[in-house]
Design a protein around this motif. Structure first.
Motif, PDB file in Angstrom:
ATOM      1  N   GLN A  23      25.419  47.428  33.102  1.00 64.60           N
ATOM      2  CA  GLN A  23      25.028  46.592  34.231  1.00 64.60           C
ATOM      3  C   GLN A  23      26.142  46.534  35.270  1.00 64.60           C
ATOM      4  OE1 GLN A  23      24.110  42.822  32.330  1.00 64.60           O
ATOM      5  NE2 GLN A  23      26.106  41.961  32.817  1.00 64.60           N
ATOM      6  N   ARG A  24      25.730  46.283  36.498  1.00 60.74           N
ATOM      7  CA  ARG A  24      26.679  46.183  37.610  1.00 60.74           C
ATOM      8  C   ARG A  24      26.537  44.825  38.265  1.00 60.74           C
ATOM      9  NH1 ARG A  24      29.257  50.372  39.660  1.00 60.74           N
ATOM     10  NH2 ARG A  24      29.124  49.644  41.829  1.00 60.74           N
ATOM     11  N   LEU A  25      27.661  44.287  38.674  1.00 58.47           N
ATOM     12  CA  LEU A  25      27.676  43.022  39.393  1.00 58.47           C
ATOM     13  C   LEU A  25      27.669  43.295  40.895  1.00 58.47           C
ATOM     14  CD1 LEU A  25      27.944  40.143  38.012  1.00 58.47           C
ATOM     15  CD2 LEU A  25      28.580  42.063  36.549  1.00 58.47           C
ATOM     16  N   ARG A  26      26.838  42.580  41.614  1.00 58.66           N
ATOM     17  CA  ARG A  26      26.784  42.633  43.073  1.00 58.66           C
ATOM     18  C   ARG A  26      27.133  41.232  43.558  1.00 58.66           C
ATOM     19  NH1 ARG A  26      22.380  41.723  46.772  1.00 58.66           N
ATOM     20  NH2 ARG A  26      22.665  42.832  48.738  1.00 58.66           N
ATOM     21  N   VAL A  27      28.288  41.065  44.173  1.00 55.07           N
ATOM     22  CA  VAL A  27      28.784  39.725  44.487  1.00 55.07           C
ATOM     23  C   VAL A  27      28.923  39.529  45.993  1.00 55.07           C
ATOM     24  CG1 VAL A  27      29.921  39.466  42.258  1.00 55.07           C
ATOM     25  CG2 VAL A  27      31.195  40.449  44.157  1.00 55.07           C
ATOM     26  N   ASP A  28      28.533  38.355  46.426  1.00 55.24           N
ATOM     27  CA  ASP A  28      28.535  37.965  47.834  1.00 55.24           C
ATOM     28  C   ASP A  28      29.918  37.402  48.183  1.00 55.24           C
ATOM     29  OD1 ASP A  28      28.177  36.798  50.316  1.00 55.24           O
ATOM     30  OD2 ASP A  28      26.328  35.738  49.783  1.00 55.24           O
ATOM     31  N   LEU A  29      30.784  38.244  48.718  1.00 59.66           N
ATOM     32  CA  LEU A  29      32.143  37.820  49.041  1.00 59.66           C
ATOM     33  C   LEU A  29      32.167  36.760  50.139  1.00 59.66           C
ATOM     34  CD1 LEU A  29      34.011  41.254  48.964  1.00 59.66           C
ATOM     35  CD2 LEU A  29      33.847  39.548  47.142  1.00 59.66           C
ATOM     36  N   THR A  30      31.226  36.848  51.059  1.00 60.88           N
ATOM     37  CA  THR A  30      31.176  35.865  52.146  1.00 60.88           C
ATOM     38  C   THR A  30      30.950  34.465  51.586  1.00 60.88           C
ATOM     39  OG1 THR A  30      30.315  37.522  53.675  1.00 60.88           O
ATOM     40  CG2 THR A  30      29.997  35.230  54.293  1.00 60.88           C
ATOM     41  N   TRP A  31      30.087  34.364  50.595  1.00 61.47           N
ATOM     42  CA  TRP A  31      29.817  33.065  49.984  1.00 61.47           C
ATOM     43  C   TRP A  31      30.940  32.638  49.043  1.00 61.47           C
ATOM     44  CZ3 TRP A  31      28.051  28.525  50.022  1.00 61.47           C
ATOM     45  CH2 TRP A  31      27.879  27.779  48.853  1.00 61.47           C
ATOM     46  N   LEU A  32      31.380  33.540  48.189  1.00 59.39           N
ATOM     47  CA  LEU A  32      32.359  33.189  47.168  1.00 59.39           C
ATOM     48  C   LEU A  32      33.727  32.833  47.749  1.00 59.39           C
ATOM     49  CD1 LEU A  32      31.439  35.864  44.489  1.00 59.39           C
ATOM     50  CD2 LEU A  32      30.930  33.416  44.418  1.00 59.39           C
ATOM     51  N   THR A  33      34.014  33.297  48.952  1.00 58.07           N
ATOM     52  CA  THR A  33      35.286  32.942  49.594  1.00 58.07           C
ATOM     53  C   THR A  33      35.117  31.850  50.642  1.00 58.07           C
ATOM     54  OG1 THR A  33      35.036  34.738  51.220  1.00 58.07           O
ATOM     55  CG2 THR A  33      36.291  35.231  49.217  1.00 58.07           C
ATOM     56  N   GLN A 219      35.586  38.711  31.744  1.00 55.83           N
ATOM     57  CA  GLN A 219      36.076  39.984  32.272  1.00 55.83           C
ATOM     58  C   GLN A 219      35.527  40.256  33.670  1.00 55.83           C
ATOM     59  OE1 GLN A 219      36.220  43.402  29.531  1.00 55.83           O
ATOM     60  NE2 GLN A 219      35.646  41.998  27.878  1.00 55.83           N
ATOM     61  N   ALA A 220      34.240  40.000  33.855  1.00 53.52           N
ATOM     62  CA  ALA A 220      33.645  40.213  35.178  1.00 53.52           C
ATOM     63  C   ALA A 220      34.236  39.242  36.190  1.00 53.52           C
ATOM     64  CB  ALA A 220      32.128  40.051  35.110  1.00 53.52           C
ATOM     65  N   TYR A 221      34.487  38.004  35.759  1.00 54.53           N
ATOM     66  CA  TYR A 221      35.081  37.036  36.688  1.00 54.53           C
ATOM     67  C   TYR A 221      36.461  37.492  37.136  1.00 54.53           C
ATOM     68  CZ  TYR A 221      37.224  32.997  38.765  1.00 54.53           C
ATOM     69  OH  TYR A 221      37.877  32.183  39.655  1.00 54.53           O
ATOM     70  N   ALA A 222      37.227  38.081  36.244  1.00 53.05           N
ATOM     71  CA  ALA A 222      38.570  38.536  36.609  1.00 53.05           C
ATOM     72  C   ALA A 222      38.495  39.573  37.736  1.00 53.05           C
ATOM     73  CB  ALA A 222      39.279  39.120  35.400  1.00 53.05           C
ATOM     74  N   VAL A 223      37.515  40.479  37.640  1.00 51.69           N
ATOM     75  CA  VAL A 223      37.341  41.477  38.698  1.00 51.69           C
ATOM     76  C   VAL A 223      36.857  40.797  39.977  1.00 51.69           C
ATOM     77  CG1 VAL A 223      36.109  43.569  39.392  1.00 51.69           C
ATOM     78  CG2 VAL A 223      36.827  43.278  37.014  1.00 51.69           C
ATOM     79  N   LEU A 224      35.891  39.895  39.836  1.00 51.88           N
ATOM     80  CA  LEU A 224      35.353  39.159  40.980  1.00 51.88           C
ATOM     81  C   LEU A 224      36.459  38.416  41.723  1.00 51.88           C
ATOM     82  CD1 LEU A 224      32.197  36.885  40.897  1.00 51.88           C
ATOM     83  CD2 LEU A 224      34.368  35.968  41.681  1.00 51.88           C
ATOM     84  N   ALA A 225      37.323  37.736  40.975  1.00 52.98           N
ATOM     85  CA  ALA A 225      38.401  36.963  41.597  1.00 52.98           C
ATOM     86  C   ALA A 225      39.364  37.883  42.348  1.00 52.98           C
ATOM     87  CB  ALA A 225      39.147  36.159  40.538  1.00 52.98           C
ATOM     88  N   ARG A 226      39.667  39.036  41.758  1.00 53.50           N
ATOM     89  CA  ARG A 226      40.573  39.978  42.434  1.00 53.50           C
ATOM     90  C   ARG A 226      39.950  40.480  43.731  1.00 53.50           C
ATOM     91  NH1 ARG A 226      40.428  45.250  42.430  1.00 53.50           N
ATOM     92  NH2 ARG A 226      39.140  45.399  40.544  1.00 53.50           N
ATOM     93  N   LEU A 227      38.662  40.789  43.708  1.00 56.69           N
ATOM     94  CA  LEU A 227      37.986  41.257  44.917  1.00 56.69           C
ATOM     95  C   LEU A 227      37.959  40.168  45.989  1.00 56.69           C
ATOM     96  CD1 LEU A 227      35.009  43.171  43.263  1.00 56.69           C
ATOM     97  CD2 LEU A 227      36.932  44.186  44.500  1.00 56.69           C
ATOM     98  N   CYS A 228      37.776  38.926  45.570  1.00 59.81           N
ATOM     99  CA  CYS A 228      37.792  37.816  46.527  1.00 59.81           C
ATOM    100  C   CYS A 228      39.177  37.659  47.155  1.00 59.81           C
ATOM    101  CB  CYS A 228      37.381  36.515  45.838  1.00 59.81           C
ATOM    102  SG  CYS A 228      35.613  36.386  45.467  1.00 59.81           S
ATOM    103  N   GLU A 229      40.215  37.782  46.335  1.00 61.09           N
ATOM    104  CA  GLU A 229      41.582  37.683  46.856  1.00 61.09           C
ATOM    105  C   GLU A 229      41.860  38.796  47.864  1.00 61.09           C
ATOM    106  OE1 GLU A 229      43.804  37.849  43.280  1.00 61.09           O
ATOM    107  OE2 GLU A 229      43.262  35.818  42.644  1.00 61.09           O
ATOM    108  N   GLU A 230      41.420  40.010  47.540  1.00 61.20           N
ATOM    109  CA  GLU A 230      41.617  41.132  48.458  1.00 61.20           C
ATOM    110  C   GLU A 230      40.821  40.927  49.740  1.00 61.20           C
ATOM    111  OE1 GLU A 230      40.509  44.496  46.125  1.00 61.20           O
ATOM    112  OE2 GLU A 230      42.367  44.511  44.954  1.00 61.20           O
TER     113      GLU A 230
END
Length: 276
Positions: A23-33, A219-230
């Motif tokens: 499975q793949r996660l599709r995350v809304d960076l505009t919302w999460l940040t 594990q997915a949250y760790a990737v999500l958080a890094r992408l949000c920081e970037e």
């Protein structure tokens, strides 16, 4: 403040779930940040103007499955009369009702039966939420799924790629007015698009860490958080500033939630009007 438009540009990121390669996660960076925060009890007008003290608790919470009901039922058994204002009514007449193929919490006098009204000694708010806080546990362990997940929305979609392989796409995004169904457009007010609620001290991916971990896994949250920081670093590079906040700098709509941008600009206007 006027709510911002629903149809605005968004920045998204996709990645394979480290714990579930299928499975793949599709995350809304505009919302999460964004700087959204719950303002219940601190200026929330409520989704129903006739029940301003009820926040978004004017509708009964729909349970997702039997496990959802069982979790809440276990908490109900521990709630004392000093924690739950409508305990007698809930225990004597029931705290859930059938709703077609599902069940919901009962609505009593214009709001969920678990809502403690103004003037109750334990304070206004959800008895299930308040019990979690008193016990030192996350509210997601005591509340119905739909309540603790709000305003994050999780969606599933099976995707077939050209080579014939498939994967499960899991989307994490904003639970905006449209997510409530056709009736969402009739809500008198709603927080995710309102600058009034975009005044948080930290971004959503930080403030709702526990909820996002429950929805996506550690594990997915760790990737999500890094992408949000970037993403936030990219925003700072574009506008010549740090992460978005109430500093009044202009933000690109594609990078920053419009309600967060309006709230930041409003805060700056207020500061500039102050007399030293």
């Amino acid at each position: 403040m006027t709510e911002t438009p629903l149809e605005t540009p968004r920045a998204w990121a996709e990645f394979t779930d480290p714990a579930e390669p299928g499975q793949r996660l599709r995350v809304d960076l505009t919302w999460l940040t964004s700087r959204w925060r719950c303002i219940f009890g601190t200026g929330c007008p409520g989704i129903d103007a006739d029940e301003p003290d009820a926040g978004c608790c004017t509708l009964g919470a729909h349970f997702t499955d039997a496990d959802d009901v069982a979790r809440v039922a276990a908490v109900v058994e521990r709630l004392g009369p000093d924690e739950w204002e409508l305990r007698d009514a809930g225990l004597e007449e029931g705290w859930q009702v059938a709703d077609e193929d599902a069940s919901t919490t009962r609505v009593v006098d214009g709001a969920c039966i678990f809502l403690n009204r103004p003037g109750f000694p334990a304070g206004t708010g959800c008895a299930l939420h308040q019990h979690a806080v008193a016990e030192g546990v996350e509210p997601l362990t005591t509340k119905p799924d739909v309540c603790w997940q709000l305003p994050v929305r999780r969606l599933y979609r099976d995707v077939e790629v050209p080579d014939g392989t498939t994967y499960l796409e899991v989307t994490l995004t904003e639970y905006d007015r449209r997510a409530w169904g056709p009736g969402g457009h009739d809500l008198d007010w709603y927080c995710t698009g309102s600058p009034l609620a975009h005044t948080g001290g930290v971004p959503v991916y930080v403030s709702l860490r526990a909820e996002l971990v429950e929805l996506a896994g550690e594990q997915a949250y760790a990737v999500l958080a890094r992408l949000c920081e970037e993403h936030l670093l990219a925003v700072g590079a574009v506008v010549g500033a740090g992460p978005p906040g109430p500093d009044g700098r202009l933000r690109l709509p594609l990078l920053v939630h419009p309600a967060t941008a309006v709230a930041a600009a409003s805060a700056q206007d207020c500061r500039s009007c102050r007399i030293p």
